[in-house]
Design a protein around this motif. Structure first.
Motif, PDB file in Angstrom:
ATOM      1  N   ARG A 198      49.500 -68.024  20.313  1.00  0.00           N
ATOM      2  CA  ARG A 198      50.696 -68.810  20.617  1.00  0.00           C
ATOM      3  C   ARG A 198      51.979 -68.188  20.080  1.00  0.00           C
ATOM      4  NH1 ARG A 198      51.716 -74.303  17.467  1.00  0.00           N
ATOM      5  NH2 ARG A 198      52.339 -72.705  15.952  1.00  0.00           N
ATOM      6  N   ASP A 199      51.969 -67.761  18.812  1.00  0.00           N
ATOM      7  CA  ASP A 199      53.197 -67.304  18.166  1.00  0.00           C
ATOM      8  C   ASP A 199      53.397 -65.796  18.237  1.00  0.00           C
ATOM      9  OD1 ASP A 199      53.743 -69.941  17.420  1.00  0.00           O
ATOM     10  OD2 ASP A 199      52.546 -69.752  15.590  1.00  0.00           O
ATOM     11  N   VAL A 200      52.299 -65.027  18.161  1.00  0.00           N
ATOM     12  CA  VAL A 200      52.417 -63.570  18.245  1.00  0.00           C
ATOM     13  C   VAL A 200      52.329 -63.105  19.692  1.00  0.00           C
ATOM     14  CG1 VAL A 200      51.508 -61.375  17.387  1.00  0.00           C
ATOM     15  CG2 VAL A 200      51.428 -63.403  15.938  1.00  0.00           C
ATOM     16  N   GLY A 201      51.603 -63.868  20.526  1.00  0.00           N
ATOM     17  CA  GLY A 201      51.518 -63.549  21.946  1.00  0.00           C
ATOM     18  C   GLY A 201      50.524 -62.467  22.292  1.00  0.00           C
ATOM     19  N   ILE A 202      49.475 -62.304  21.477  1.00  0.00           N
ATOM     20  CA  ILE A 202      48.475 -61.295  21.806  1.00  0.00           C
ATOM     21  C   ILE A 202      47.383 -61.931  22.666  1.00  0.00           C
ATOM     22  CG2 ILE A 202      48.921 -60.080  19.635  1.00  0.00           C
ATOM     23  CD1 ILE A 202      46.260 -61.164  18.628  1.00  0.00           C
ATOM     24  N   PRO A 203      46.620 -61.132  23.414  1.00  0.00           N
ATOM     25  CA  PRO A 203      45.556 -61.678  24.267  1.00  0.00           C
ATOM     26  C   PRO A 203      44.451 -62.352  23.450  1.00  0.00           C
ATOM     27  CG  PRO A 203      46.099 -59.417  24.892  1.00  0.00           C
ATOM     28  CD  PRO A 203      46.792 -59.681  23.593  1.00  0.00           C
ATOM     29  N   ASP A 204      43.763 -63.279  24.097  1.00  0.00           N
ATOM     30  CA  ASP A 204      42.661 -63.986  23.435  1.00  0.00           C
ATOM     31  C   ASP A 204      41.582 -63.018  22.939  1.00  0.00           C
ATOM     32  OD1 ASP A 204      44.036 -66.225  24.080  1.00  0.00           O
ATOM     33  OD2 ASP A 204      42.668 -66.916  25.643  1.00  0.00           O
ATOM     34  N   ALA A 205      41.334 -61.958  23.705  1.00  0.00           N
ATOM     35  CA  ALA A 205      40.289 -61.007  23.327  1.00  0.00           C
ATOM     36  C   ALA A 205      40.611 -60.335  22.001  1.00  0.00           C
ATOM     37  CB  ALA A 205      40.113 -59.956  24.422  1.00  0.00           C
ATOM     38  N   VAL A 206      41.885 -60.041  21.759  1.00  0.00           N
ATOM     39  CA  VAL A 206      42.272 -59.405  20.496  1.00  0.00           C
ATOM     40  C   VAL A 206      42.088 -60.378  19.339  1.00  0.00           C
ATOM     41  CG1 VAL A 206      44.151 -58.307  19.228  1.00  0.00           C
ATOM     42  CG2 VAL A 206      43.880 -57.877  21.669  1.00  0.00           C
ATOM     43  N   ALA A 207      42.412 -61.649  19.589  1.00  0.00           N
ATOM     44  CA  ALA A 207      42.188 -62.656  18.551  1.00  0.00           C
ATOM     45  C   ALA A 207      40.710 -62.730  18.172  1.00  0.00           C
ATOM     46  CB  ALA A 207      42.679 -64.018  19.028  1.00  0.00           C
ATOM     47  N   GLY A 208      39.823 -62.624  19.166  1.00  0.00           N
ATOM     48  CA  GLY A 208      38.389 -62.585  18.874  1.00  0.00           C
ATOM     49  C   GLY A 208      37.989 -61.318  18.141  1.00  0.00           C
ATOM     50  N   LEU A 209      38.680 -60.202  18.439  1.00  0.00           N
ATOM     51  CA  LEU A 209      38.379 -58.938  17.779  1.00  0.00           C
ATOM     52  C   LEU A 209      38.687 -59.008  16.287  1.00  0.00           C
ATOM     53  CD1 LEU A 209      37.473 -55.999  18.086  1.00  0.00           C
ATOM     54  CD2 LEU A 209      39.847 -55.398  18.626  1.00  0.00           C
ATOM     55  N   VAL A 210      39.719 -59.777  15.926  1.00  0.00           N
ATOM     56  CA  VAL A 210      40.059 -59.933  14.516  1.00  0.00           C
ATOM     57  C   VAL A 210      38.877 -60.532  13.749  1.00  0.00           C
ATOM     58  CG1 VAL A 210      41.524 -61.214  12.896  1.00  0.00           C
ATOM     59  CG2 VAL A 210      42.546 -60.090  14.897  1.00  0.00           C
ATOM     60  N   PHE A 211      38.260 -61.556  14.322  1.00  0.00           N
ATOM     61  CA  PHE A 211      37.096 -62.170  13.681  1.00  0.00           C
ATOM     62  C   PHE A 211      35.951 -61.166  13.592  1.00  0.00           C
ATOM     63  CE2 PHE A 211      33.078 -64.520  13.980  1.00  0.00           C
ATOM     64  CZ  PHE A 211      33.198 -65.357  12.873  1.00  0.00           C
ATOM     65  N   ALA A 212      35.761 -60.370  14.655  1.00  0.00           N
ATOM     66  CA  ALA A 212      34.673 -59.386  14.657  1.00  0.00           C
ATOM     67  C   ALA A 212      34.898 -58.323  13.583  1.00  0.00           C
ATOM     68  CB  ALA A 212      34.557 -58.744  16.033  1.00  0.00           C
ATOM     69  N   VAL A 213      36.138 -57.866  13.434  1.00  0.00           N
ATOM     70  CA  VAL A 213      36.460 -56.866  12.413  1.00  0.00           C
ATOM     71  C   VAL A 213      36.178 -57.420  11.022  1.00  0.00           C
ATOM     72  CG1 VAL A 213      38.373 -55.625  11.317  1.00  0.00           C
ATOM     73  CG2 VAL A 213      38.143 -55.601  13.800  1.00  0.00           C
ATOM     74  N   ASN A 214      36.603 -58.657  10.790  1.00  0.00           N
ATOM     75  CA  ASN A 214      36.370 -59.272   9.495  1.00  0.00           C
ATOM     76  C   ASN A 214      34.884 -59.390   9.194  1.00  0.00           C
ATOM     77  OD1 ASN A 214      35.769 -62.265   8.236  1.00  0.00           O
ATOM     78  ND2 ASN A 214      37.419 -61.230   7.142  1.00  0.00           N
ATOM     79  N   THR A 215      34.105 -59.869  10.161  1.00  0.00           N
ATOM     80  CA  THR A 215      32.671 -60.050   9.961  1.00  0.00           C
ATOM     81  C   THR A 215      31.975 -58.726   9.685  1.00  0.00           C
ATOM     82  OG1 THR A 215      32.673 -61.981  11.414  1.00  0.00           O
ATOM     83  CG2 THR A 215      30.556 -60.929  11.003  1.00  0.00           C
ATOM     84  N   ALA A 216      32.331 -57.686  10.452  1.00  0.00           N
ATOM     85  CA  ALA A 216      31.695 -56.381  10.286  1.00  0.00           C
ATOM     86  C   ALA A 216      32.021 -55.769   8.928  1.00  0.00           C
ATOM     87  CB  ALA A 216      32.135 -55.447  11.406  1.00  0.00           C
ATOM     88  N   LEU A 217      33.283 -55.860   8.494  1.00  0.00           N
ATOM     89  CA  LEU A 217      33.678 -55.271   7.221  1.00  0.00           C
ATOM     90  C   LEU A 217      33.042 -56.009   6.041  1.00  0.00           C
ATOM     91  CD1 LEU A 217      37.471 -54.488   7.812  1.00  0.00           C
ATOM     92  CD2 LEU A 217      35.566 -52.864   7.699  1.00  0.00           C
ATOM     93  N   VAL A 218      33.010 -57.331   6.117  1.00  0.00           N
ATOM     94  CA  VAL A 218      32.409 -58.102   5.021  1.00  0.00           C
ATOM     95  C   VAL A 218      30.916 -57.817   4.932  1.00  0.00           C
ATOM     96  CG1 VAL A 218      31.886 -60.421   4.193  1.00  0.00           C
ATOM     97  CG2 VAL A 218      34.163 -59.896   5.049  1.00  0.00           C
ATOM     98  N   ALA A 219      30.251 -57.743   6.092  1.00  0.00           N
ATOM     99  CA  ALA A 219      28.811 -57.472   6.089  1.00  0.00           C
ATOM    100  C   ALA A 219      28.511 -56.056   5.603  1.00  0.00           C
ATOM    101  CB  ALA A 219      28.238 -57.683   7.489  1.00  0.00           C
ATOM    102  N   GLY A 220      29.353 -55.089   6.005  1.00  0.00           N
ATOM    103  CA  GLY A 220      29.081 -53.703   5.658  1.00  0.00           C
ATOM    104  C   GLY A 220      29.538 -53.285   4.271  1.00  0.00           C
TER     105      GLY A 220
END
Length: 408
Positions: A240-262
């Motif tokens: 809403r505020d930054v205006g990035i695509p929904d897919a990128v917002a999902g990628l943020v969660f994926a990056v966080n999960t992968a880094l925390v797990a690894g």
């Protein structure tokens, strides 16, 4: 010094991983899952889940007592078995009272899982070995959550009610399998002292009188908003505020999960020699830095905004990695052995209460503007970090030996 065999640790970690897969399947699908299986309206489901959550909060003191009387292993098995039965019954919960009963069972099982699991780790190991086991558990749980989310997406692709029925059966099987794995872990609890002696040595009055531990708990409540913001507020803010695509917002969660797990275990190993309160406070400072960066993102646009979002997500994850390991270790180590269940139940209440009120608080802050959310979150986590530093100065992270009970 308590220690477990490698095979026992592997069984425990495997159980925790399977448990996390179940949570990863259920959490993203909760509203859709319950609606598809029970036919209740979304309003009724939201109300019922809120009531179930409040009921689970009220049950936490009893969970702490059960852990102290029967050990973390038995209560953890019970929490897993309770969820296995509840999810198996979900397809049959077509009436509203039945739905409320099943939802309450799921909520109690979920909230009871963390303190009983942490108490079991405390029973299995001490010192640096306990820290390593906590780190492995936390890292693999993040991996399990991510794997469960992928499994949930695959079940949704099936379409219709078949996918949700498959999810219910998969959840029941996952939690049942985890319960069996925990049952295979050799008991480490000292059973030589009479249960009545253990009960007489302390209770919740002792927990409430332990001001340093209460500061740790309050700090965890404040810092918890920084964690819950990722799932509740961040996707809305980015789209809403930054205006990035929904897919990128999902990628943020994926990056966080992968880094925390690894990186969870390597970072925790680096922090083992550090004082836990100071290390956790450092993590809150990194959190606050990432929140300041998030507040500046709406001024950017295009490709630069996407790159900045991903870079800020890495800084946010660094704060989580630095804070989470020493903070969890601090909560477990600072709890006396003989009433660890009560201590960890109070600590878990701070997480549960934060997650209960976070949707309302974060929603209000999102409506206030583009920067107010991040300013409030930075203030919350820095206040929590200051409490941890103050606790570190007044009381080092202690490991309290369990008192020896002298038979009458």
């Amino acid at each position: 010094m308590r220690s477990t065999s490698p095979s026992a640790r592997r069984r425990f970690i495997a159980a925790s991983f399977v448990d996390a897969i179940g949570n990863g399947i259920y959490v993203p699908l909760t509203m859709l899952f319950v609606h598809a299986l029970t036919g209740q309206s979304l309003t009724a489901i939201g109300t019922g889940l809120t009531l179930a959550g409040l009921g689970a909060l009220a049950a936490m003191p009893a969970v702490g007592v059960l852990i102290d009387r029967h050990g973390g292993k038995r209560v953890y098995i019970g929490s897993l078995a309770l969820r296995a039965v509840a999810f198996a019954l979900y397809p049959l919960a077509t009436s509203y009272p039945a739905f409320l009963a099943v939802a309450l069972a799921v909520a109690v099982g979920m909230w009871a899982s963390a303190p009983s699991q942490q108490s079991l780790i405390g029973e299995m190991a001490e010192g640096a070995e306990r820290d390593r086991l906590l780190a492995w558990n936390r890292s693999l749980r993040n991996g399990g959550m991510g794997f469960g989310a992928l499994a949930a997406a695959a079940m949704l692709a099936v379409g219709g009610g078949t996918g949700y029925l498959a999810a219910a059966l998969a959840l029941a099987a996952a939690f049942a399998a985890a319960a069996v794995l925990v049952a295979l872990v050799p008991a480490q609890r000292d059973t030589t002292a009479p249960e009545t002696t253990v009960r007489a040595e302390g209770g919740y009055r002792d927990v409430l009188a332990d001001r340093p531990y209460l500061k740790i708990t309050v700090a965890n409540f404040l810092i918890g908003f920084g964690y819950t913001a990722q799932a509740i507020a961040l996707p809305v803010f980015l789209t809403r505020d930054v205006g990035i695509p929904d897919a990128v917002a999902g990628l943020v969660f994926a990056v966080n999960t992968a880094l925390v797990a690894g990186l969870g275990v390597p970072v925790a190993r680096r922090l083992i020699r550090a004082r836990r309160g100071r290390a956790a406070a450092l993590g809150t400072a990194v959190f606050a830095l990432s929140f300041a960066a998030f507040a500046l993102l709406p001024a950017l646009g295009g490709t630069i905004a996407i790159v900045a979002v991903l870079a800020t997500a890495v800084v946010y994850t660094a704060g989580e990695l630095i804070h989470s390991a020493p903070a969890e270790s601090l909560a477990v180590h600072a709890a006396p052995d003989h009433i660890r269940g009560r201590y960890l139940a109070v600590y878990q209440l701070s997480w549960s209460l934060c997650r209960t009120v976070a949707p309302m608080v974060l929603g209000l802050l999102l409506d206030a503007g583009t920067w107010q959310l991040w300013a409030a979150l930075a203030a919350a986590v820095l206040t929590g970090g200051a409490l941890l530093l103050h606790t570190d100065r007044t009381r080092s992270a202690r490991v309290t030996a369990q008192p020896v009970a002298v038979p009458a």
